[in-house]
Design a protein around this motif. Structure first.
Motif, mmCIF file in Angstrom:
data_model
loop_
_atom_site.group_PDB
_atom_site.id
_atom_site.type_symbol
_atom_site.label_atom_id
_atom_site.label_comp_id
_atom_site.label_asym_id
_atom_site.label_seq_id
_atom_site.Cartn_x
_atom_site.Cartn_y
_atom_site.Cartn_z
ATOM 1 N N SER A 1 0.824 -1.213 0.000
ATOM 2 C CA SER A 1 0.000 0.000 0.000
ATOM 3 C C SER A 1 0.856 1.262 0.000
ATOM 4 O O SER A 1 0.432 2.305 -0.506
ATOM 5 N N ASP B 1 -3.769 -9.691 2.986
ATOM 6 C CA ASP B 1 -3.940 -8.867 1.789
ATOM 7 C C ASP B 1 -4.978 -7.781 2.063
ATOM 8 O O ASP B 1 -6.181 -8.054 2.128
ATOM 9 N N HIS C 1 -6.018 -5.444 0.180
ATOM 10 C CA HIS C 1 -6.948 -5.220 -0.933
ATOM 11 C C HIS C 1 -8.108 -6.225 -0.872
ATOM 12 O O HIS C 1 -9.243 -5.888 -1.210
ATOM 13 N N LEU D 1 -4.877 3.591 2.068
ATOM 14 C CA LEU D 1 -5.399 2.641 1.097
ATOM 15 C C LEU D 1 -6.795 3.016 0.612
ATOM 16 O O LEU D 1 -7.256 2.536 -0.410
#
Length: 312
Positions: free
Chosen positions: A105, A231, A233, A252
């Motif tokens: 990130s 993770d 994301h 993020l």
């Protein structure tokens, strides 16, 4: 022939070639003409070949061997000058390439603007950026494979820690934001609305999971984590889909999606109880002691300012 050329004799020979006569070379070098003649003669003896055709009253003529030696000697002195420049730069801790590791990130949200401001290529420096998580990057700093690692630390007692092998510079703290999927009608979502929902966080004993448990313990709650992943994301995707609640680093989350509900599959902040302690993680620059070049210090300063903007 000697194994190594006598650089002083070669330098005198090149001066003769450049100036066209022993006398002119002697004037340029601050020698007497006889000394220049002796240097050239000694060089010819060392090589065992004639370098100059000497004709009284006329300009010196280079033999084929002399022309070949002049080219080789010019290349040698040019390479020597480049080596000295490189050695001087190394002594000043200048580098041609800076190998930087950083967590994902940071690469996606901090480095684009920072590298644009730094413009390393315009200064003859290439920054080789490598995406690596903190735990995997620390051994690479110790081994010298990475010159600089941008790392994070959720809890003060966790790695990285300063040692004889690692020097740490704190860049500041990145806020963590508790977010959930958007609510119908833009209704604000409070923490108590999330206690019966599924949560997402790191693996069971990871630093972010332990930080979550510490925070929850202080509030007397017990969120149920059903999606365990490193993770971020993936965490954010599940939250946007309305399937989980979780803490996400502020960097993020797109700035347009962090205040209240935003349409198009965004996220919204969860309203925390008054007086709740802020959640955040520390961002650090890690290097070997005494090895950080000036451009790395500039990069660290720019990252510090960029991180401050994230927390603003």
């Amino acid at each position: 022939m000697k194994d190594q050329p006598d650089l002083k004799l070669l330098s005198t020979f090149l001066a003769v070639v450049e100036h066209g006569s022993m006398a002119a070379a002697a004037a340029a070098l601050g020698y007497v003409p006889s000394a220049v003649s002796q240097h050239v003669a000694a060089l010819e003896r060392d090589l065992g070949v004639e370098l100059l055709v000497r004709r009284p009253g006329s300009r010196l003529i280079l033999t084929s061997a002399g022309r070949a030696l002049a080219r080789a000697a010019a290349d040698l002195f040019e390479a020597t000058a480049r080596f000295r420049d490189a050695a001087d730069g190394i002594a000043r801790r200048e580098v041609a390439e800076l190998r930087v590791g950083a967590y994902p990130s940071a690469v996606s949200h901090l480095f684009p603007g920072v590298l644009s401001a730094l413009r390393p290529r315009e200064r003859g420096v290439r920054v080789r950026l490598i995406i690596v998580e903190t735990h995997a990057g620390l051994p690479r700093v110790r081994s010298g494979d990475l010159d600089l690692l941008i790392a994070y630390r959720y809890l003060p007692e966790d790695p990285p820690v300063a040692s004889a092998e690692l020097a740490l510079t704190s860049l500041g703290h990145e806020p963590l934001v508790l977010v959930a999927g958007p609510q119908p009608g833009g209704r604000p979502l409070a923490l108590e609305d999330c206690l019966d929902r599924e949560w997402t966080s790191g693996l069971a004993h990871s630093p972010d999971r332990r930080l979550l448990h510490r925070w929850a313990g202080e509030l007397g709650i017990a969120p149920e984590v059903t999606l365990e992943t490193e993770d971020l994301h993936s965490m954010l995707a599940m939250i946007r889909a309305g399937l989980a609640v979780g803490w996400i680093p502020a960097g993020l989350i797109d700035a347009s999606l962090t205040e209240g509900e935003r349409g198009g599959g965004g996220v919204q902040r969860v309203v925390l109880p008054p007086g709740s302690a802020p959640m955040r993680r520390e961002v650090l620059a890690v290097s070997r002691p005494g090895t950080r070049p000036p451009i790395a210090d500039e990069l660290v300063a720019l990252l510090t300012r960029a991180l401050r903007d994230v927390g603003a």
